[in-house]
Motif scaffolding. Structure first.
Motif, PDB file in Angstrom:
ATOM      1  N   LYS A 144       0.893  -1.207  -0.052  1.00 33.26           N
ATOM      2  CA  LYS A 144      -0.054  -0.038  -0.230  1.00 33.26           C
ATOM      3  C   LYS A 144       0.707   1.311   0.031  1.00 33.26           C
ATOM      4  CE  LYS A 144      -4.135  -1.774   2.500  1.00 33.26           C
ATOM      5  NZ  LYS A 144      -4.785  -1.645   3.709  1.00 33.26           N
ATOM      6  N   SER A 147      -3.696   4.675  11.543  1.00 36.14           N
ATOM      7  CA  SER A 147      -3.697   6.013  12.445  1.00 36.14           C
ATOM      8  C   SER A 147      -2.148   6.549  12.109  1.00 36.14           C
ATOM      9  CB  SER A 147      -4.195   5.755  13.617  1.00 36.14           C
ATOM     10  OG  SER A 147      -3.281   5.030  14.529  1.00 36.14           O
ATOM     11  N   MET A 148      -2.393   7.868  12.556  1.00 36.75           N
ATOM     12  CA  MET A 148      -1.086   8.379  12.574  1.00 36.75           C
ATOM     13  C   MET A 148      -0.306   7.959  13.946  1.00 36.75           C
ATOM     14  SD  MET A 148       0.001  12.333  12.185  1.00 36.75           S
ATOM     15  CE  MET A 148       1.491  12.991  12.673  1.00 36.75           C
ATOM     16  N   GLN A 191       0.828  12.435   8.192  1.00 34.74           N
ATOM     17  CA  GLN A 191      -0.505  12.103   8.355  1.00 34.74           C
ATOM     18  C   GLN A 191      -1.160  11.573   7.053  1.00 34.74           C
ATOM     19  OE1 GLN A 191      -2.754  12.667  10.744  1.00 34.74           O
ATOM     20  NE2 GLN A 191      -3.995  11.428   9.398  1.00 34.74           N
ATOM     21  N   LYS A 192      -0.200  12.232   5.974  1.00 32.41           N
ATOM     22  CA  LYS A 192      -0.679  11.414   4.773  1.00 32.41           C
ATOM     23  C   LYS A 192      -0.197  10.202   4.429  1.00 32.41           C
ATOM     24  CE  LYS A 192      -0.538  15.877   2.053  1.00 32.41           C
ATOM     25  NZ  LYS A 192      -0.008  16.729   1.089  1.00 32.41           N
ATOM     26  N   ASP A 222       5.511   6.178  -3.354  1.00 29.29           N
ATOM     27  CA  ASP A 222       4.514   7.145  -2.601  1.00 29.29           C
ATOM     28  C   ASP A 222       5.152   7.882  -1.637  1.00 29.29           C
ATOM     29  OD1 ASP A 222       2.282   5.668  -3.713  1.00 29.29           O
ATOM     30  OD2 ASP A 222       2.653   3.979  -2.606  1.00 29.29           O
ATOM     31  N   GLN A 281       2.915  16.815   8.648  1.00 28.30           N
ATOM     32  CA  GLN A 281       1.872  16.848   7.698  1.00 28.30           C
ATOM     33  C   GLN A 281       2.281  15.455   6.898  1.00 28.30           C
ATOM     34  OE1 GLN A 281       2.097  20.536   5.471  1.00 28.30           O
ATOM     35  NE2 GLN A 281       1.469  21.653   7.117  1.00 28.30           N
ATOM     36  N   ALA A 332      -0.084   7.735   6.737  1.00 27.39           N
ATOM     37  CA  ALA A 332      -0.876   7.034   7.763  1.00 27.39           C
ATOM     38  C   ALA A 332      -2.224   6.788   6.761  1.00 27.39           C
ATOM     39  CB  ALA A 332      -1.291   7.774   8.767  1.00 27.39           C
ATOM     40  N   THR A 333      -2.275   7.882   5.933  1.00 25.71           N
ATOM     41  CA  THR A 333      -3.775   7.890   5.292  1.00 25.71           C
ATOM     42  C   THR A 333      -3.557   6.898   3.994  1.00 25.71           C
ATOM     43  OG1 THR A 333      -4.089   9.941   5.775  1.00 25.71           O
ATOM     44  CG2 THR A 333      -5.206   9.012   3.876  1.00 25.71           C
ATOM     45  N   LYS A 334      -2.323   6.861   3.330  1.00 22.61           N
ATOM     46  CA  LYS A 334      -1.934   6.043   2.557  1.00 22.61           C
ATOM     47  C   LYS A 334      -1.970   4.514   2.781  1.00 22.61           C
ATOM     48  CE  LYS A 334      -0.523   4.969  -1.713  1.00 22.61           C
ATOM     49  NZ  LYS A 334      -1.490   5.066  -2.830  1.00 22.61           N
ATOM     50  N   LYS A 335      -1.485   4.258   3.870  1.00 23.22           N
ATOM     51  CA  LYS A 335      -1.240   2.836   4.684  1.00 23.22           C
ATOM     52  C   LYS A 335      -2.734   2.434   5.131  1.00 23.22           C
ATOM     53  CE  LYS A 335       2.279   1.439   6.823  1.00 23.22           C
ATOM     54  NZ  LYS A 335       2.723   0.193   5.964  1.00 23.22           N
ATOM     55  N   GLY A 336      -3.559   3.321   5.406  1.00 22.83           N
ATOM     56  CA  GLY A 336      -5.034   3.032   6.016  1.00 22.83           C
ATOM     57  C   GLY A 336      -4.631   2.771   7.707  1.00 22.83           C
TER      58      GLY A 336
END
Length: 168
Positions: free
Chosen positions: A53, A93-94, A84-85, A58, A81, A87-91
């Motif tokens: 992922k 939490s930060m 945070q991106k 990435d 920042q 964490a979103t990409k990996k699915g």
């Protein structure tokens, strides 16, 4: 109110950020200059965060999206920042990403060590020239008579009557 664990984790993350920013740059403090793209990628490699992922590509794209235009480095705020991106990409939490990075610690250096070599390490295997100090290009030979000298010489080709053996 911010919890004590969050403050400690943030301080630990700042320490890791500083360590990676200074790693390989030859400077004492990397915090003033920021984090370069290679160090940003190394953080995730050392922490073991790359997967299907979230790839190196990435990480490069996320770094490019948070760095200032025309800049080569990101600040600590931009680094947060970027996390945070990630964490979103990996699915995830930060907090998971941060705890994994903090648990991994600072940068890891993977240098290589030469294996033992019996031909080099064991001096009894050396040839006579190497055992006696190796060849020389300063033989003290000044004229043709010393070049045609047929007297006895040592393993390096230096005769007992040559000027070199008396000078050194």
């Amino acid at each position: 109110m911010v919890s004590r664990a969050t403050v400690n984790r943030s301080n630990d993350l700042r320490v890791v950020f500083t360590a990676f920013a200074a790693f390989g740059s030859g400077r004492d403090s990397g915090i003033s200059s920021g984090l370069e793209g290679r160090a940003f990628s190394k953080i995730f490699k050392d922490a073991g965060l790359y997967c299907r992922k979230f790839t190196v590509t990435d990480a490069d794209l996320i770094f490019t999206s948070v760095k200032p235009k025309g800049g080569k480095r990101i600040s600590y705020d931009a680094f947060e920042q970027a996390l945070q991106k990630v964490a979103t990409k990996k699915g995830v939490s930060m907090a998971e990403v941060v705890s994994t990075i903090v648990a991994a610690g600072g940068p890891k250096s993977n240098g290589t060590r030469a294996e033992a070599c019996r031909f080099y390490d064991d001096k009894s295997n050396w040839t006579s020239t190497a055992r006696n100090g190796g060849p020389t290009n300063v033989d003290g030979q000044k004229d043709l008579s010393s070049l045609c000298d047929r007297t006895a010489a040592d393993a390096r080709g230096i005769s007992a009557k040559s000027n070199f053996s008396r000078q050194h």
